[in-house]
Scaffold this motif. Structure first.
Motif, PDB file in Angstrom:
ATOM      1  N   ALA A 140       0.776   1.282 -12.269  1.00 48.32           N
ATOM      2  CA  ALA A 140       0.803   2.741 -12.383  1.00 48.32           C
ATOM      3  C   ALA A 140       1.438   3.157 -13.704  1.00 48.32           C
ATOM      4  N   LEU A 141       2.496   2.453 -14.104  1.00 49.77           N
ATOM      5  CA  LEU A 141       3.149   2.746 -15.376  1.00 49.77           C
ATOM      6  C   LEU A 141       2.218   2.459 -16.551  1.00 49.77           C
ATOM      7  N   GLU A 191      -8.912   7.326 -12.125  1.00 52.20           N
ATOM      8  CA  GLU A 191      -7.598   7.829 -12.503  1.00 52.20           C
ATOM      9  C   GLU A 191      -6.758   8.220 -11.293  1.00 52.20           C
ATOM     10  N   GLY A 192      -5.468   7.932 -11.372  1.00 56.48           N
ATOM     11  CA  GLY A 192      -4.537   8.317 -10.323  1.00 56.48           C
ATOM     12  C   GLY A 192      -4.559   7.427  -9.111  1.00 56.48           C
ATOM     13  N   LEU A 248       0.817  -1.218   0.000  1.00 56.68           N
ATOM     14  CA  LEU A 248       0.000   0.000   0.000  1.00 56.68           C
ATOM     15  C   LEU A 248       0.851   1.269   0.000  1.00 56.68           C
ATOM     16  N   PRO A 249       1.819   1.448   0.912  1.00 48.75           N
ATOM     17  CA  PRO A 249       2.663   2.652   0.817  1.00 48.75           C
ATOM     18  C   PRO A 249       3.491   2.697  -0.461  1.00 48.75           C
ATOM     19  N   LEU A 250       3.940   1.552  -0.958  1.00 52.65           N
ATOM     20  CA  LEU A 250       4.685   1.546  -2.217  1.00 52.65           C
ATOM     21  C   LEU A 250       3.773   1.899  -3.383  1.00 52.65           C
ATOM     22  N   ALA A 251       2.509   1.497  -3.301  1.00 49.57           N
ATOM     23  CA  ALA A 251       1.544   1.897  -4.326  1.00 49.57           C
ATOM     24  C   ALA A 251       1.314   3.403  -4.295  1.00 49.57           C
ATOM     25  N   ARG A 252       1.231   3.950  -3.097  1.00 51.12           N
ATOM     26  CA  ARG A 252       1.051   5.394  -2.961  1.00 51.12           C
ATOM     27  C   ARG A 252       2.229   6.141  -3.578  1.00 51.12           C
ATOM     28  N   ALA A 253       3.442   5.641  -3.332  1.00 53.13           N
ATOM     29  CA  ALA A 253       4.631   6.260  -3.928  1.00 53.13           C
ATOM     30  C   ALA A 253       4.600   6.169  -5.441  1.00 53.13           C
ATOM     31  N   SER A 254       4.063   5.074  -5.976  1.00 57.21           N
ATOM     32  CA  SER A 254       3.979   4.900  -7.421  1.00 57.21           C
ATOM     33  C   SER A 254       2.935   5.834  -8.029  1.00 57.21           C
ATOM     34  N   ASP A 255       1.791   5.984  -7.362  1.00 60.56           N
ATOM     35  CA  ASP A 255       0.734   6.863  -7.868  1.00 60.56           C
ATOM     36  C   ASP A 255       1.162   8.327  -7.844  1.00 60.56           C
ATOM     37  N   ARG A 256       1.899   8.721  -6.808  1.00 64.29           N
ATOM     38  CA  ARG A 256       2.207  10.130  -6.616  1.00 64.29           C
ATOM     39  C   ARG A 256       3.610  10.504  -7.058  1.00 64.29           C
ATOM     40  N   GLY A 257       4.457   9.508  -7.325  1.00 64.50           N
ATOM     41  CA  GLY A 257       5.834   9.785  -7.698  1.00 64.50           C
ATOM     42  C   GLY A 257       6.239   9.076  -8.970  1.00 64.50           C
ATOM     43  N   SER A 258       7.424   8.470  -8.958  1.00 66.95           N
ATOM     44  CA  SER A 258       7.975   7.819 -10.145  1.00 66.95           C
ATOM     45  C   SER A 258       7.866   6.306 -10.032  1.00 66.95           C
ATOM     46  N   PRO A 259       7.035   5.657 -10.851  1.00 66.95           N
ATOM     47  CA  PRO A 259       6.977   4.199 -10.833  1.00 66.95           C
ATOM     48  C   PRO A 259       8.321   3.559 -11.171  1.00 66.95           C
ATOM     49  N   ARG A 260       9.105   4.199 -12.044  1.00 64.24           N
ATOM     50  CA  ARG A 260      10.410   3.632 -12.398  1.00 64.24           C
ATOM     51  C   ARG A 260      11.325   3.554 -11.181  1.00 64.24           C
ATOM     52  N   PHE A 261      11.364   4.605 -10.378  1.00 58.90           N
ATOM     53  CA  PHE A 261      12.214   4.597  -9.188  1.00 58.90           C
ATOM     54  C   PHE A 261      11.779   3.505  -8.223  1.00 58.90           C
ATOM     55  N   VAL A 262      10.459   3.362  -8.035  1.00 65.88           N
ATOM     56  CA  VAL A 262       9.951   2.318  -7.145  1.00 65.88           C
ATOM     57  C   VAL A 262      10.339   0.940  -7.664  1.00 65.88           C
ATOM     58  N   LEU A 263      10.169   0.716  -8.970  1.00 65.03           N
ATOM     59  CA  LEU A 263      10.481  -0.585  -9.556  1.00 65.03           C
ATOM     60  C   LEU A 263      11.953  -0.947  -9.396  1.00 65.03           C
ATOM     61  N   VAL A 264      12.834  -0.040  -9.771  1.00 61.99           N
ATOM     62  CA  VAL A 264      14.276  -0.328  -9.710  1.00 61.99           C
ATOM     63  C   VAL A 264      14.713  -0.598  -8.279  1.00 61.99           C
ATOM     64  N   LEU A 301       1.699  12.566 -11.919  1.00 61.14           N
ATOM     65  CA  LEU A 301       0.387  13.066 -12.333  1.00 61.14           C
ATOM     66  C   LEU A 301       0.026  14.295 -11.521  1.00 61.14           C
ATOM     67  N   ARG A 302      -0.425  15.353 -12.184  1.00 59.40           N
ATOM     68  CA  ARG A 302      -0.778  16.569 -11.451  1.00 59.40           C
ATOM     69  C   ARG A 302      -1.923  16.328 -10.484  1.00 59.40           C
ATOM     70  N   ARG A 303      -2.903  15.499 -10.936  1.00 61.05           N
ATOM     71  CA  ARG A 303      -4.059  15.237 -10.071  1.00 61.05           C
ATOM     72  C   ARG A 303      -3.629  14.482  -8.821  1.00 61.05           C
ATOM     73  N   ALA A 304      -2.753  13.465  -9.012  1.00 60.49           N
ATOM     74  CA  ALA A 304      -2.305  12.677  -7.868  1.00 60.49           C
ATOM     75  C   ALA A 304      -1.479  13.512  -6.919  1.00 60.49           C
ATOM     76  N   ALA A 305      -0.645  14.392  -7.479  1.00 59.02           N
ATOM     77  CA  ALA A 305       0.191  15.228  -6.622  1.00 59.02           C
ATOM     78  C   ALA A 305      -0.652  16.201  -5.815  1.00 59.02           C
ATOM     79  N   ALA A 306      -1.759  16.644  -6.397  1.00 57.65           N
ATOM     80  CA  ALA A 306      -2.612  17.607  -5.703  1.00 57.65           C
ATOM     81  C   ALA A 306      -3.528  16.954  -4.691  1.00 57.65           C
ATOM     82  N   ASP A 307      -3.664  15.646  -4.759  1.00 53.10           N
ATOM     83  CA  ASP A 307      -4.567  14.938  -3.860  1.00 53.10           C
ATOM     84  C   ASP A 307      -3.865  14.703  -2.530  1.00 53.10           C
ATOM     85  N   GLY A 308      -4.241  15.477  -1.531  1.00 52.40           N
ATOM     86  CA  GLY A 308      -3.572  15.380  -0.247  1.00 52.40           C
ATOM     87  C   GLY A 308      -4.223  14.421   0.724  1.00 52.40           C
TER      88      GLY A 308
END
Length: 438
Positions: free
Chosen positions: A146-147, A364-365, A88-104, A216-223
């Motif tokens: 997410a990707l 979405e997001g 769940l927290p890793l999913a949150r990081a993927s939705d709001r950040g970089s899925p590539r960074f999470v994957l690697v 995603l702008r929407r995901a980043a704005a979703d607090g």
């Protein structure tokens, strides 16, 4: 939240996503191929590292002096708790950040811990490495989804999820077939160390192939905190019944994969390499057919406008429950393996439907978050408890001088398969009218 309110929430969040709503353009042509092949390899090697202790369990038991109950803990609880809760927290990081960074990051972690598992000299140390493998693998599916959600056009999402999910049967096939042969040739320790080393190469490939994925702008704005957002999703009757179905799925799938190989070895006298080859190849074939057929069928079901997106996998689970029951008490080995095939197909066929339906409800997001919740449902209670229950039943039957102890323990698989099918039919009734109004 009342049922009516929950349903209104469902109607709001399942509206289709258009390209204008997405902050990133969808990729086209060969770039889709590169991304999906990379994700396929990630999922395949994730499954290989997860499946190796299953096919190597007899050698691990002998070397470390473990019981079936302890092996149930290693293949169940030690993996499932960490894998599910961290998704769940890793999913949150993927939705709001970089899925590539999470994957690697996740690939490097689970690969290193797989290799360290080959050096473990006790039950405790091996268990700790399985926690580490679970930690890393917890982020693979949410980040991959997410990707896909950001890069693949909506009309092809089911097929893309199916191709990504195809890594599971491919990894299972390689893990069982190659793992069994390598384990018999050079030992279980070398098999684990080698698998971990290959994972490091996959991490490098992912870094190069996935490319940067802006937030995603929407995901980043979703607090909204992810726990509150998750509770909101689970308050939806449609998603809640899908989640319950995922729980029963975990009780069916986890012991099926953890103990089918030892069952065939003990009950029918197969060697490790024979089981690895036969079971692995069949599982791989059924997995490829199931994920591709399931993904394509799911896309057509969504496009039909009927909203019935869970009926076919539900029926398949009901059929598999009957054949699996017969397989556990079949008089000859080849018949037992043949009767396990519908069960193999049901698990892989289910993947695109479960994740695809979850994404439709979440919106979405929040695709990675929805995938994570499905993973928690299927990956926490079932994998944590079911292999342990099978091991305890097997040990109890054996201590009472009974025969086919694993067969009796594995009866949990067809029981859970029936419950999965029934629950999916209920979820289908909840989701169908909502999607039909889109």
């Amino acid at each position: 939240m009342t049922e009516a309110a929950a349903q209104s929430t469902d109607i709001r969040i399942i509206l289709p996503v258009t390209s204008k709503q997405c902050s990133n353009e969808y990729v086209q042509g060969w770039r889709i191929f590169v991304i999906l092949i990379t994700l396929l390899l990630i999922n395949a090697f994730s499954q290989i590292d997860r499946i190796l202790p299953f096919i190597l369990s007899e050698a691990i038991k002998s070397d470390l002096g473990l019981s079936d109950t302890e092996m149930g803990l290693l293949t169940g609880l030690a993996f499932a708790v960490c894998y599910s809760l961290l998704s769940l927290p890793l999913a949150r990081a993927s939705d709001r950040g970089s899925p590539r960074f999470v994957l690697v990051s996740c690939i490097l972690l689970w690969s290193a811990m797989t290799a360290l598992g080959g050096l473990a000299a006790s039950f405790l140390l091996l268990g700790l490495t399985r926690f580490g493998v679970a930690f890393g693998e917890a982020g693979a599916v949410p980040a991959g989804h997410a990707l896909i959600a950001r890069r693949i056009p909506p009309e092809h999402r089911g097929l893309a999820i199916g191709l990504f999910a195809m890594g599971i049967p491919l990894g299972t096939m390689v893990g069982f077939a190659a793992g069994g042969a390598i384990g018999e040739t050079v030992g279980w320790r070398t098999a684990l160390v080698g698998a971990g080393a290959i994972g490091g190469l996959i991490a490098l490939l992912t870094l190069l192939a996935a490319g940067p994925t802006p937030t995603l702008r929407r995901a980043a704005a979703d607090g909204e905190p992810f726990l509150r957002s998750s509770r909101r999703l689970l308050a939806s009757p449609a998603f809640r019944w899908l989640f319950i179905g995922a729980i029963f799925l975990g009780f069916a799938a986890a012991p099926f994969y953890a103990f089918s190989a030892p069952f065939l070895i003990r009950t029918h006298g197969f060697s490790t390499s024979q089981v690895g080859l036969a079971f692995g190849l069949l599982q791989g074939l059924m997995g490829i057919v199931g994920t591709l057929l399931g993904g394509r069928w799911f896309d057509r079901a969504v496009g039909s406008g009927t909203g019935r997106v869970l009926g076919p996998p539900a029926v398949l689970f009901l059929i598999a429950s009957m054949t699996t029951s017969a397989a556990l008490f079949a008089p000859v080995g080849w018949l037992s393996i043949a009767l396990l095939v519908p069960g193999m197909l049901s698990f892989s066929f289910m993947l695109p439907w479960a994740f695809g339906a979850a994404h439709l409800v979440a919106g979405e997001g929040k695709q990675a978050q929805a995938s994570s919740l499905v993973m928690i449902g299927s990956g926490l209670l079932g994998p944590a408890l079911a292999p342990l229950i099978v091991g305890m039943v097997s040990d109890a039957v054996t201590a009472a001088q009974g025969s086919n102890g694993l067969g009796f323990g594995l009866l949990i698989v067809p029981i859970a398969s029936v419950l999965t099918g029934v629950t999916l039919l209920i979820a289908n009734r909840r989701i169908a009218p909502l999607l039909a109004r889109r």
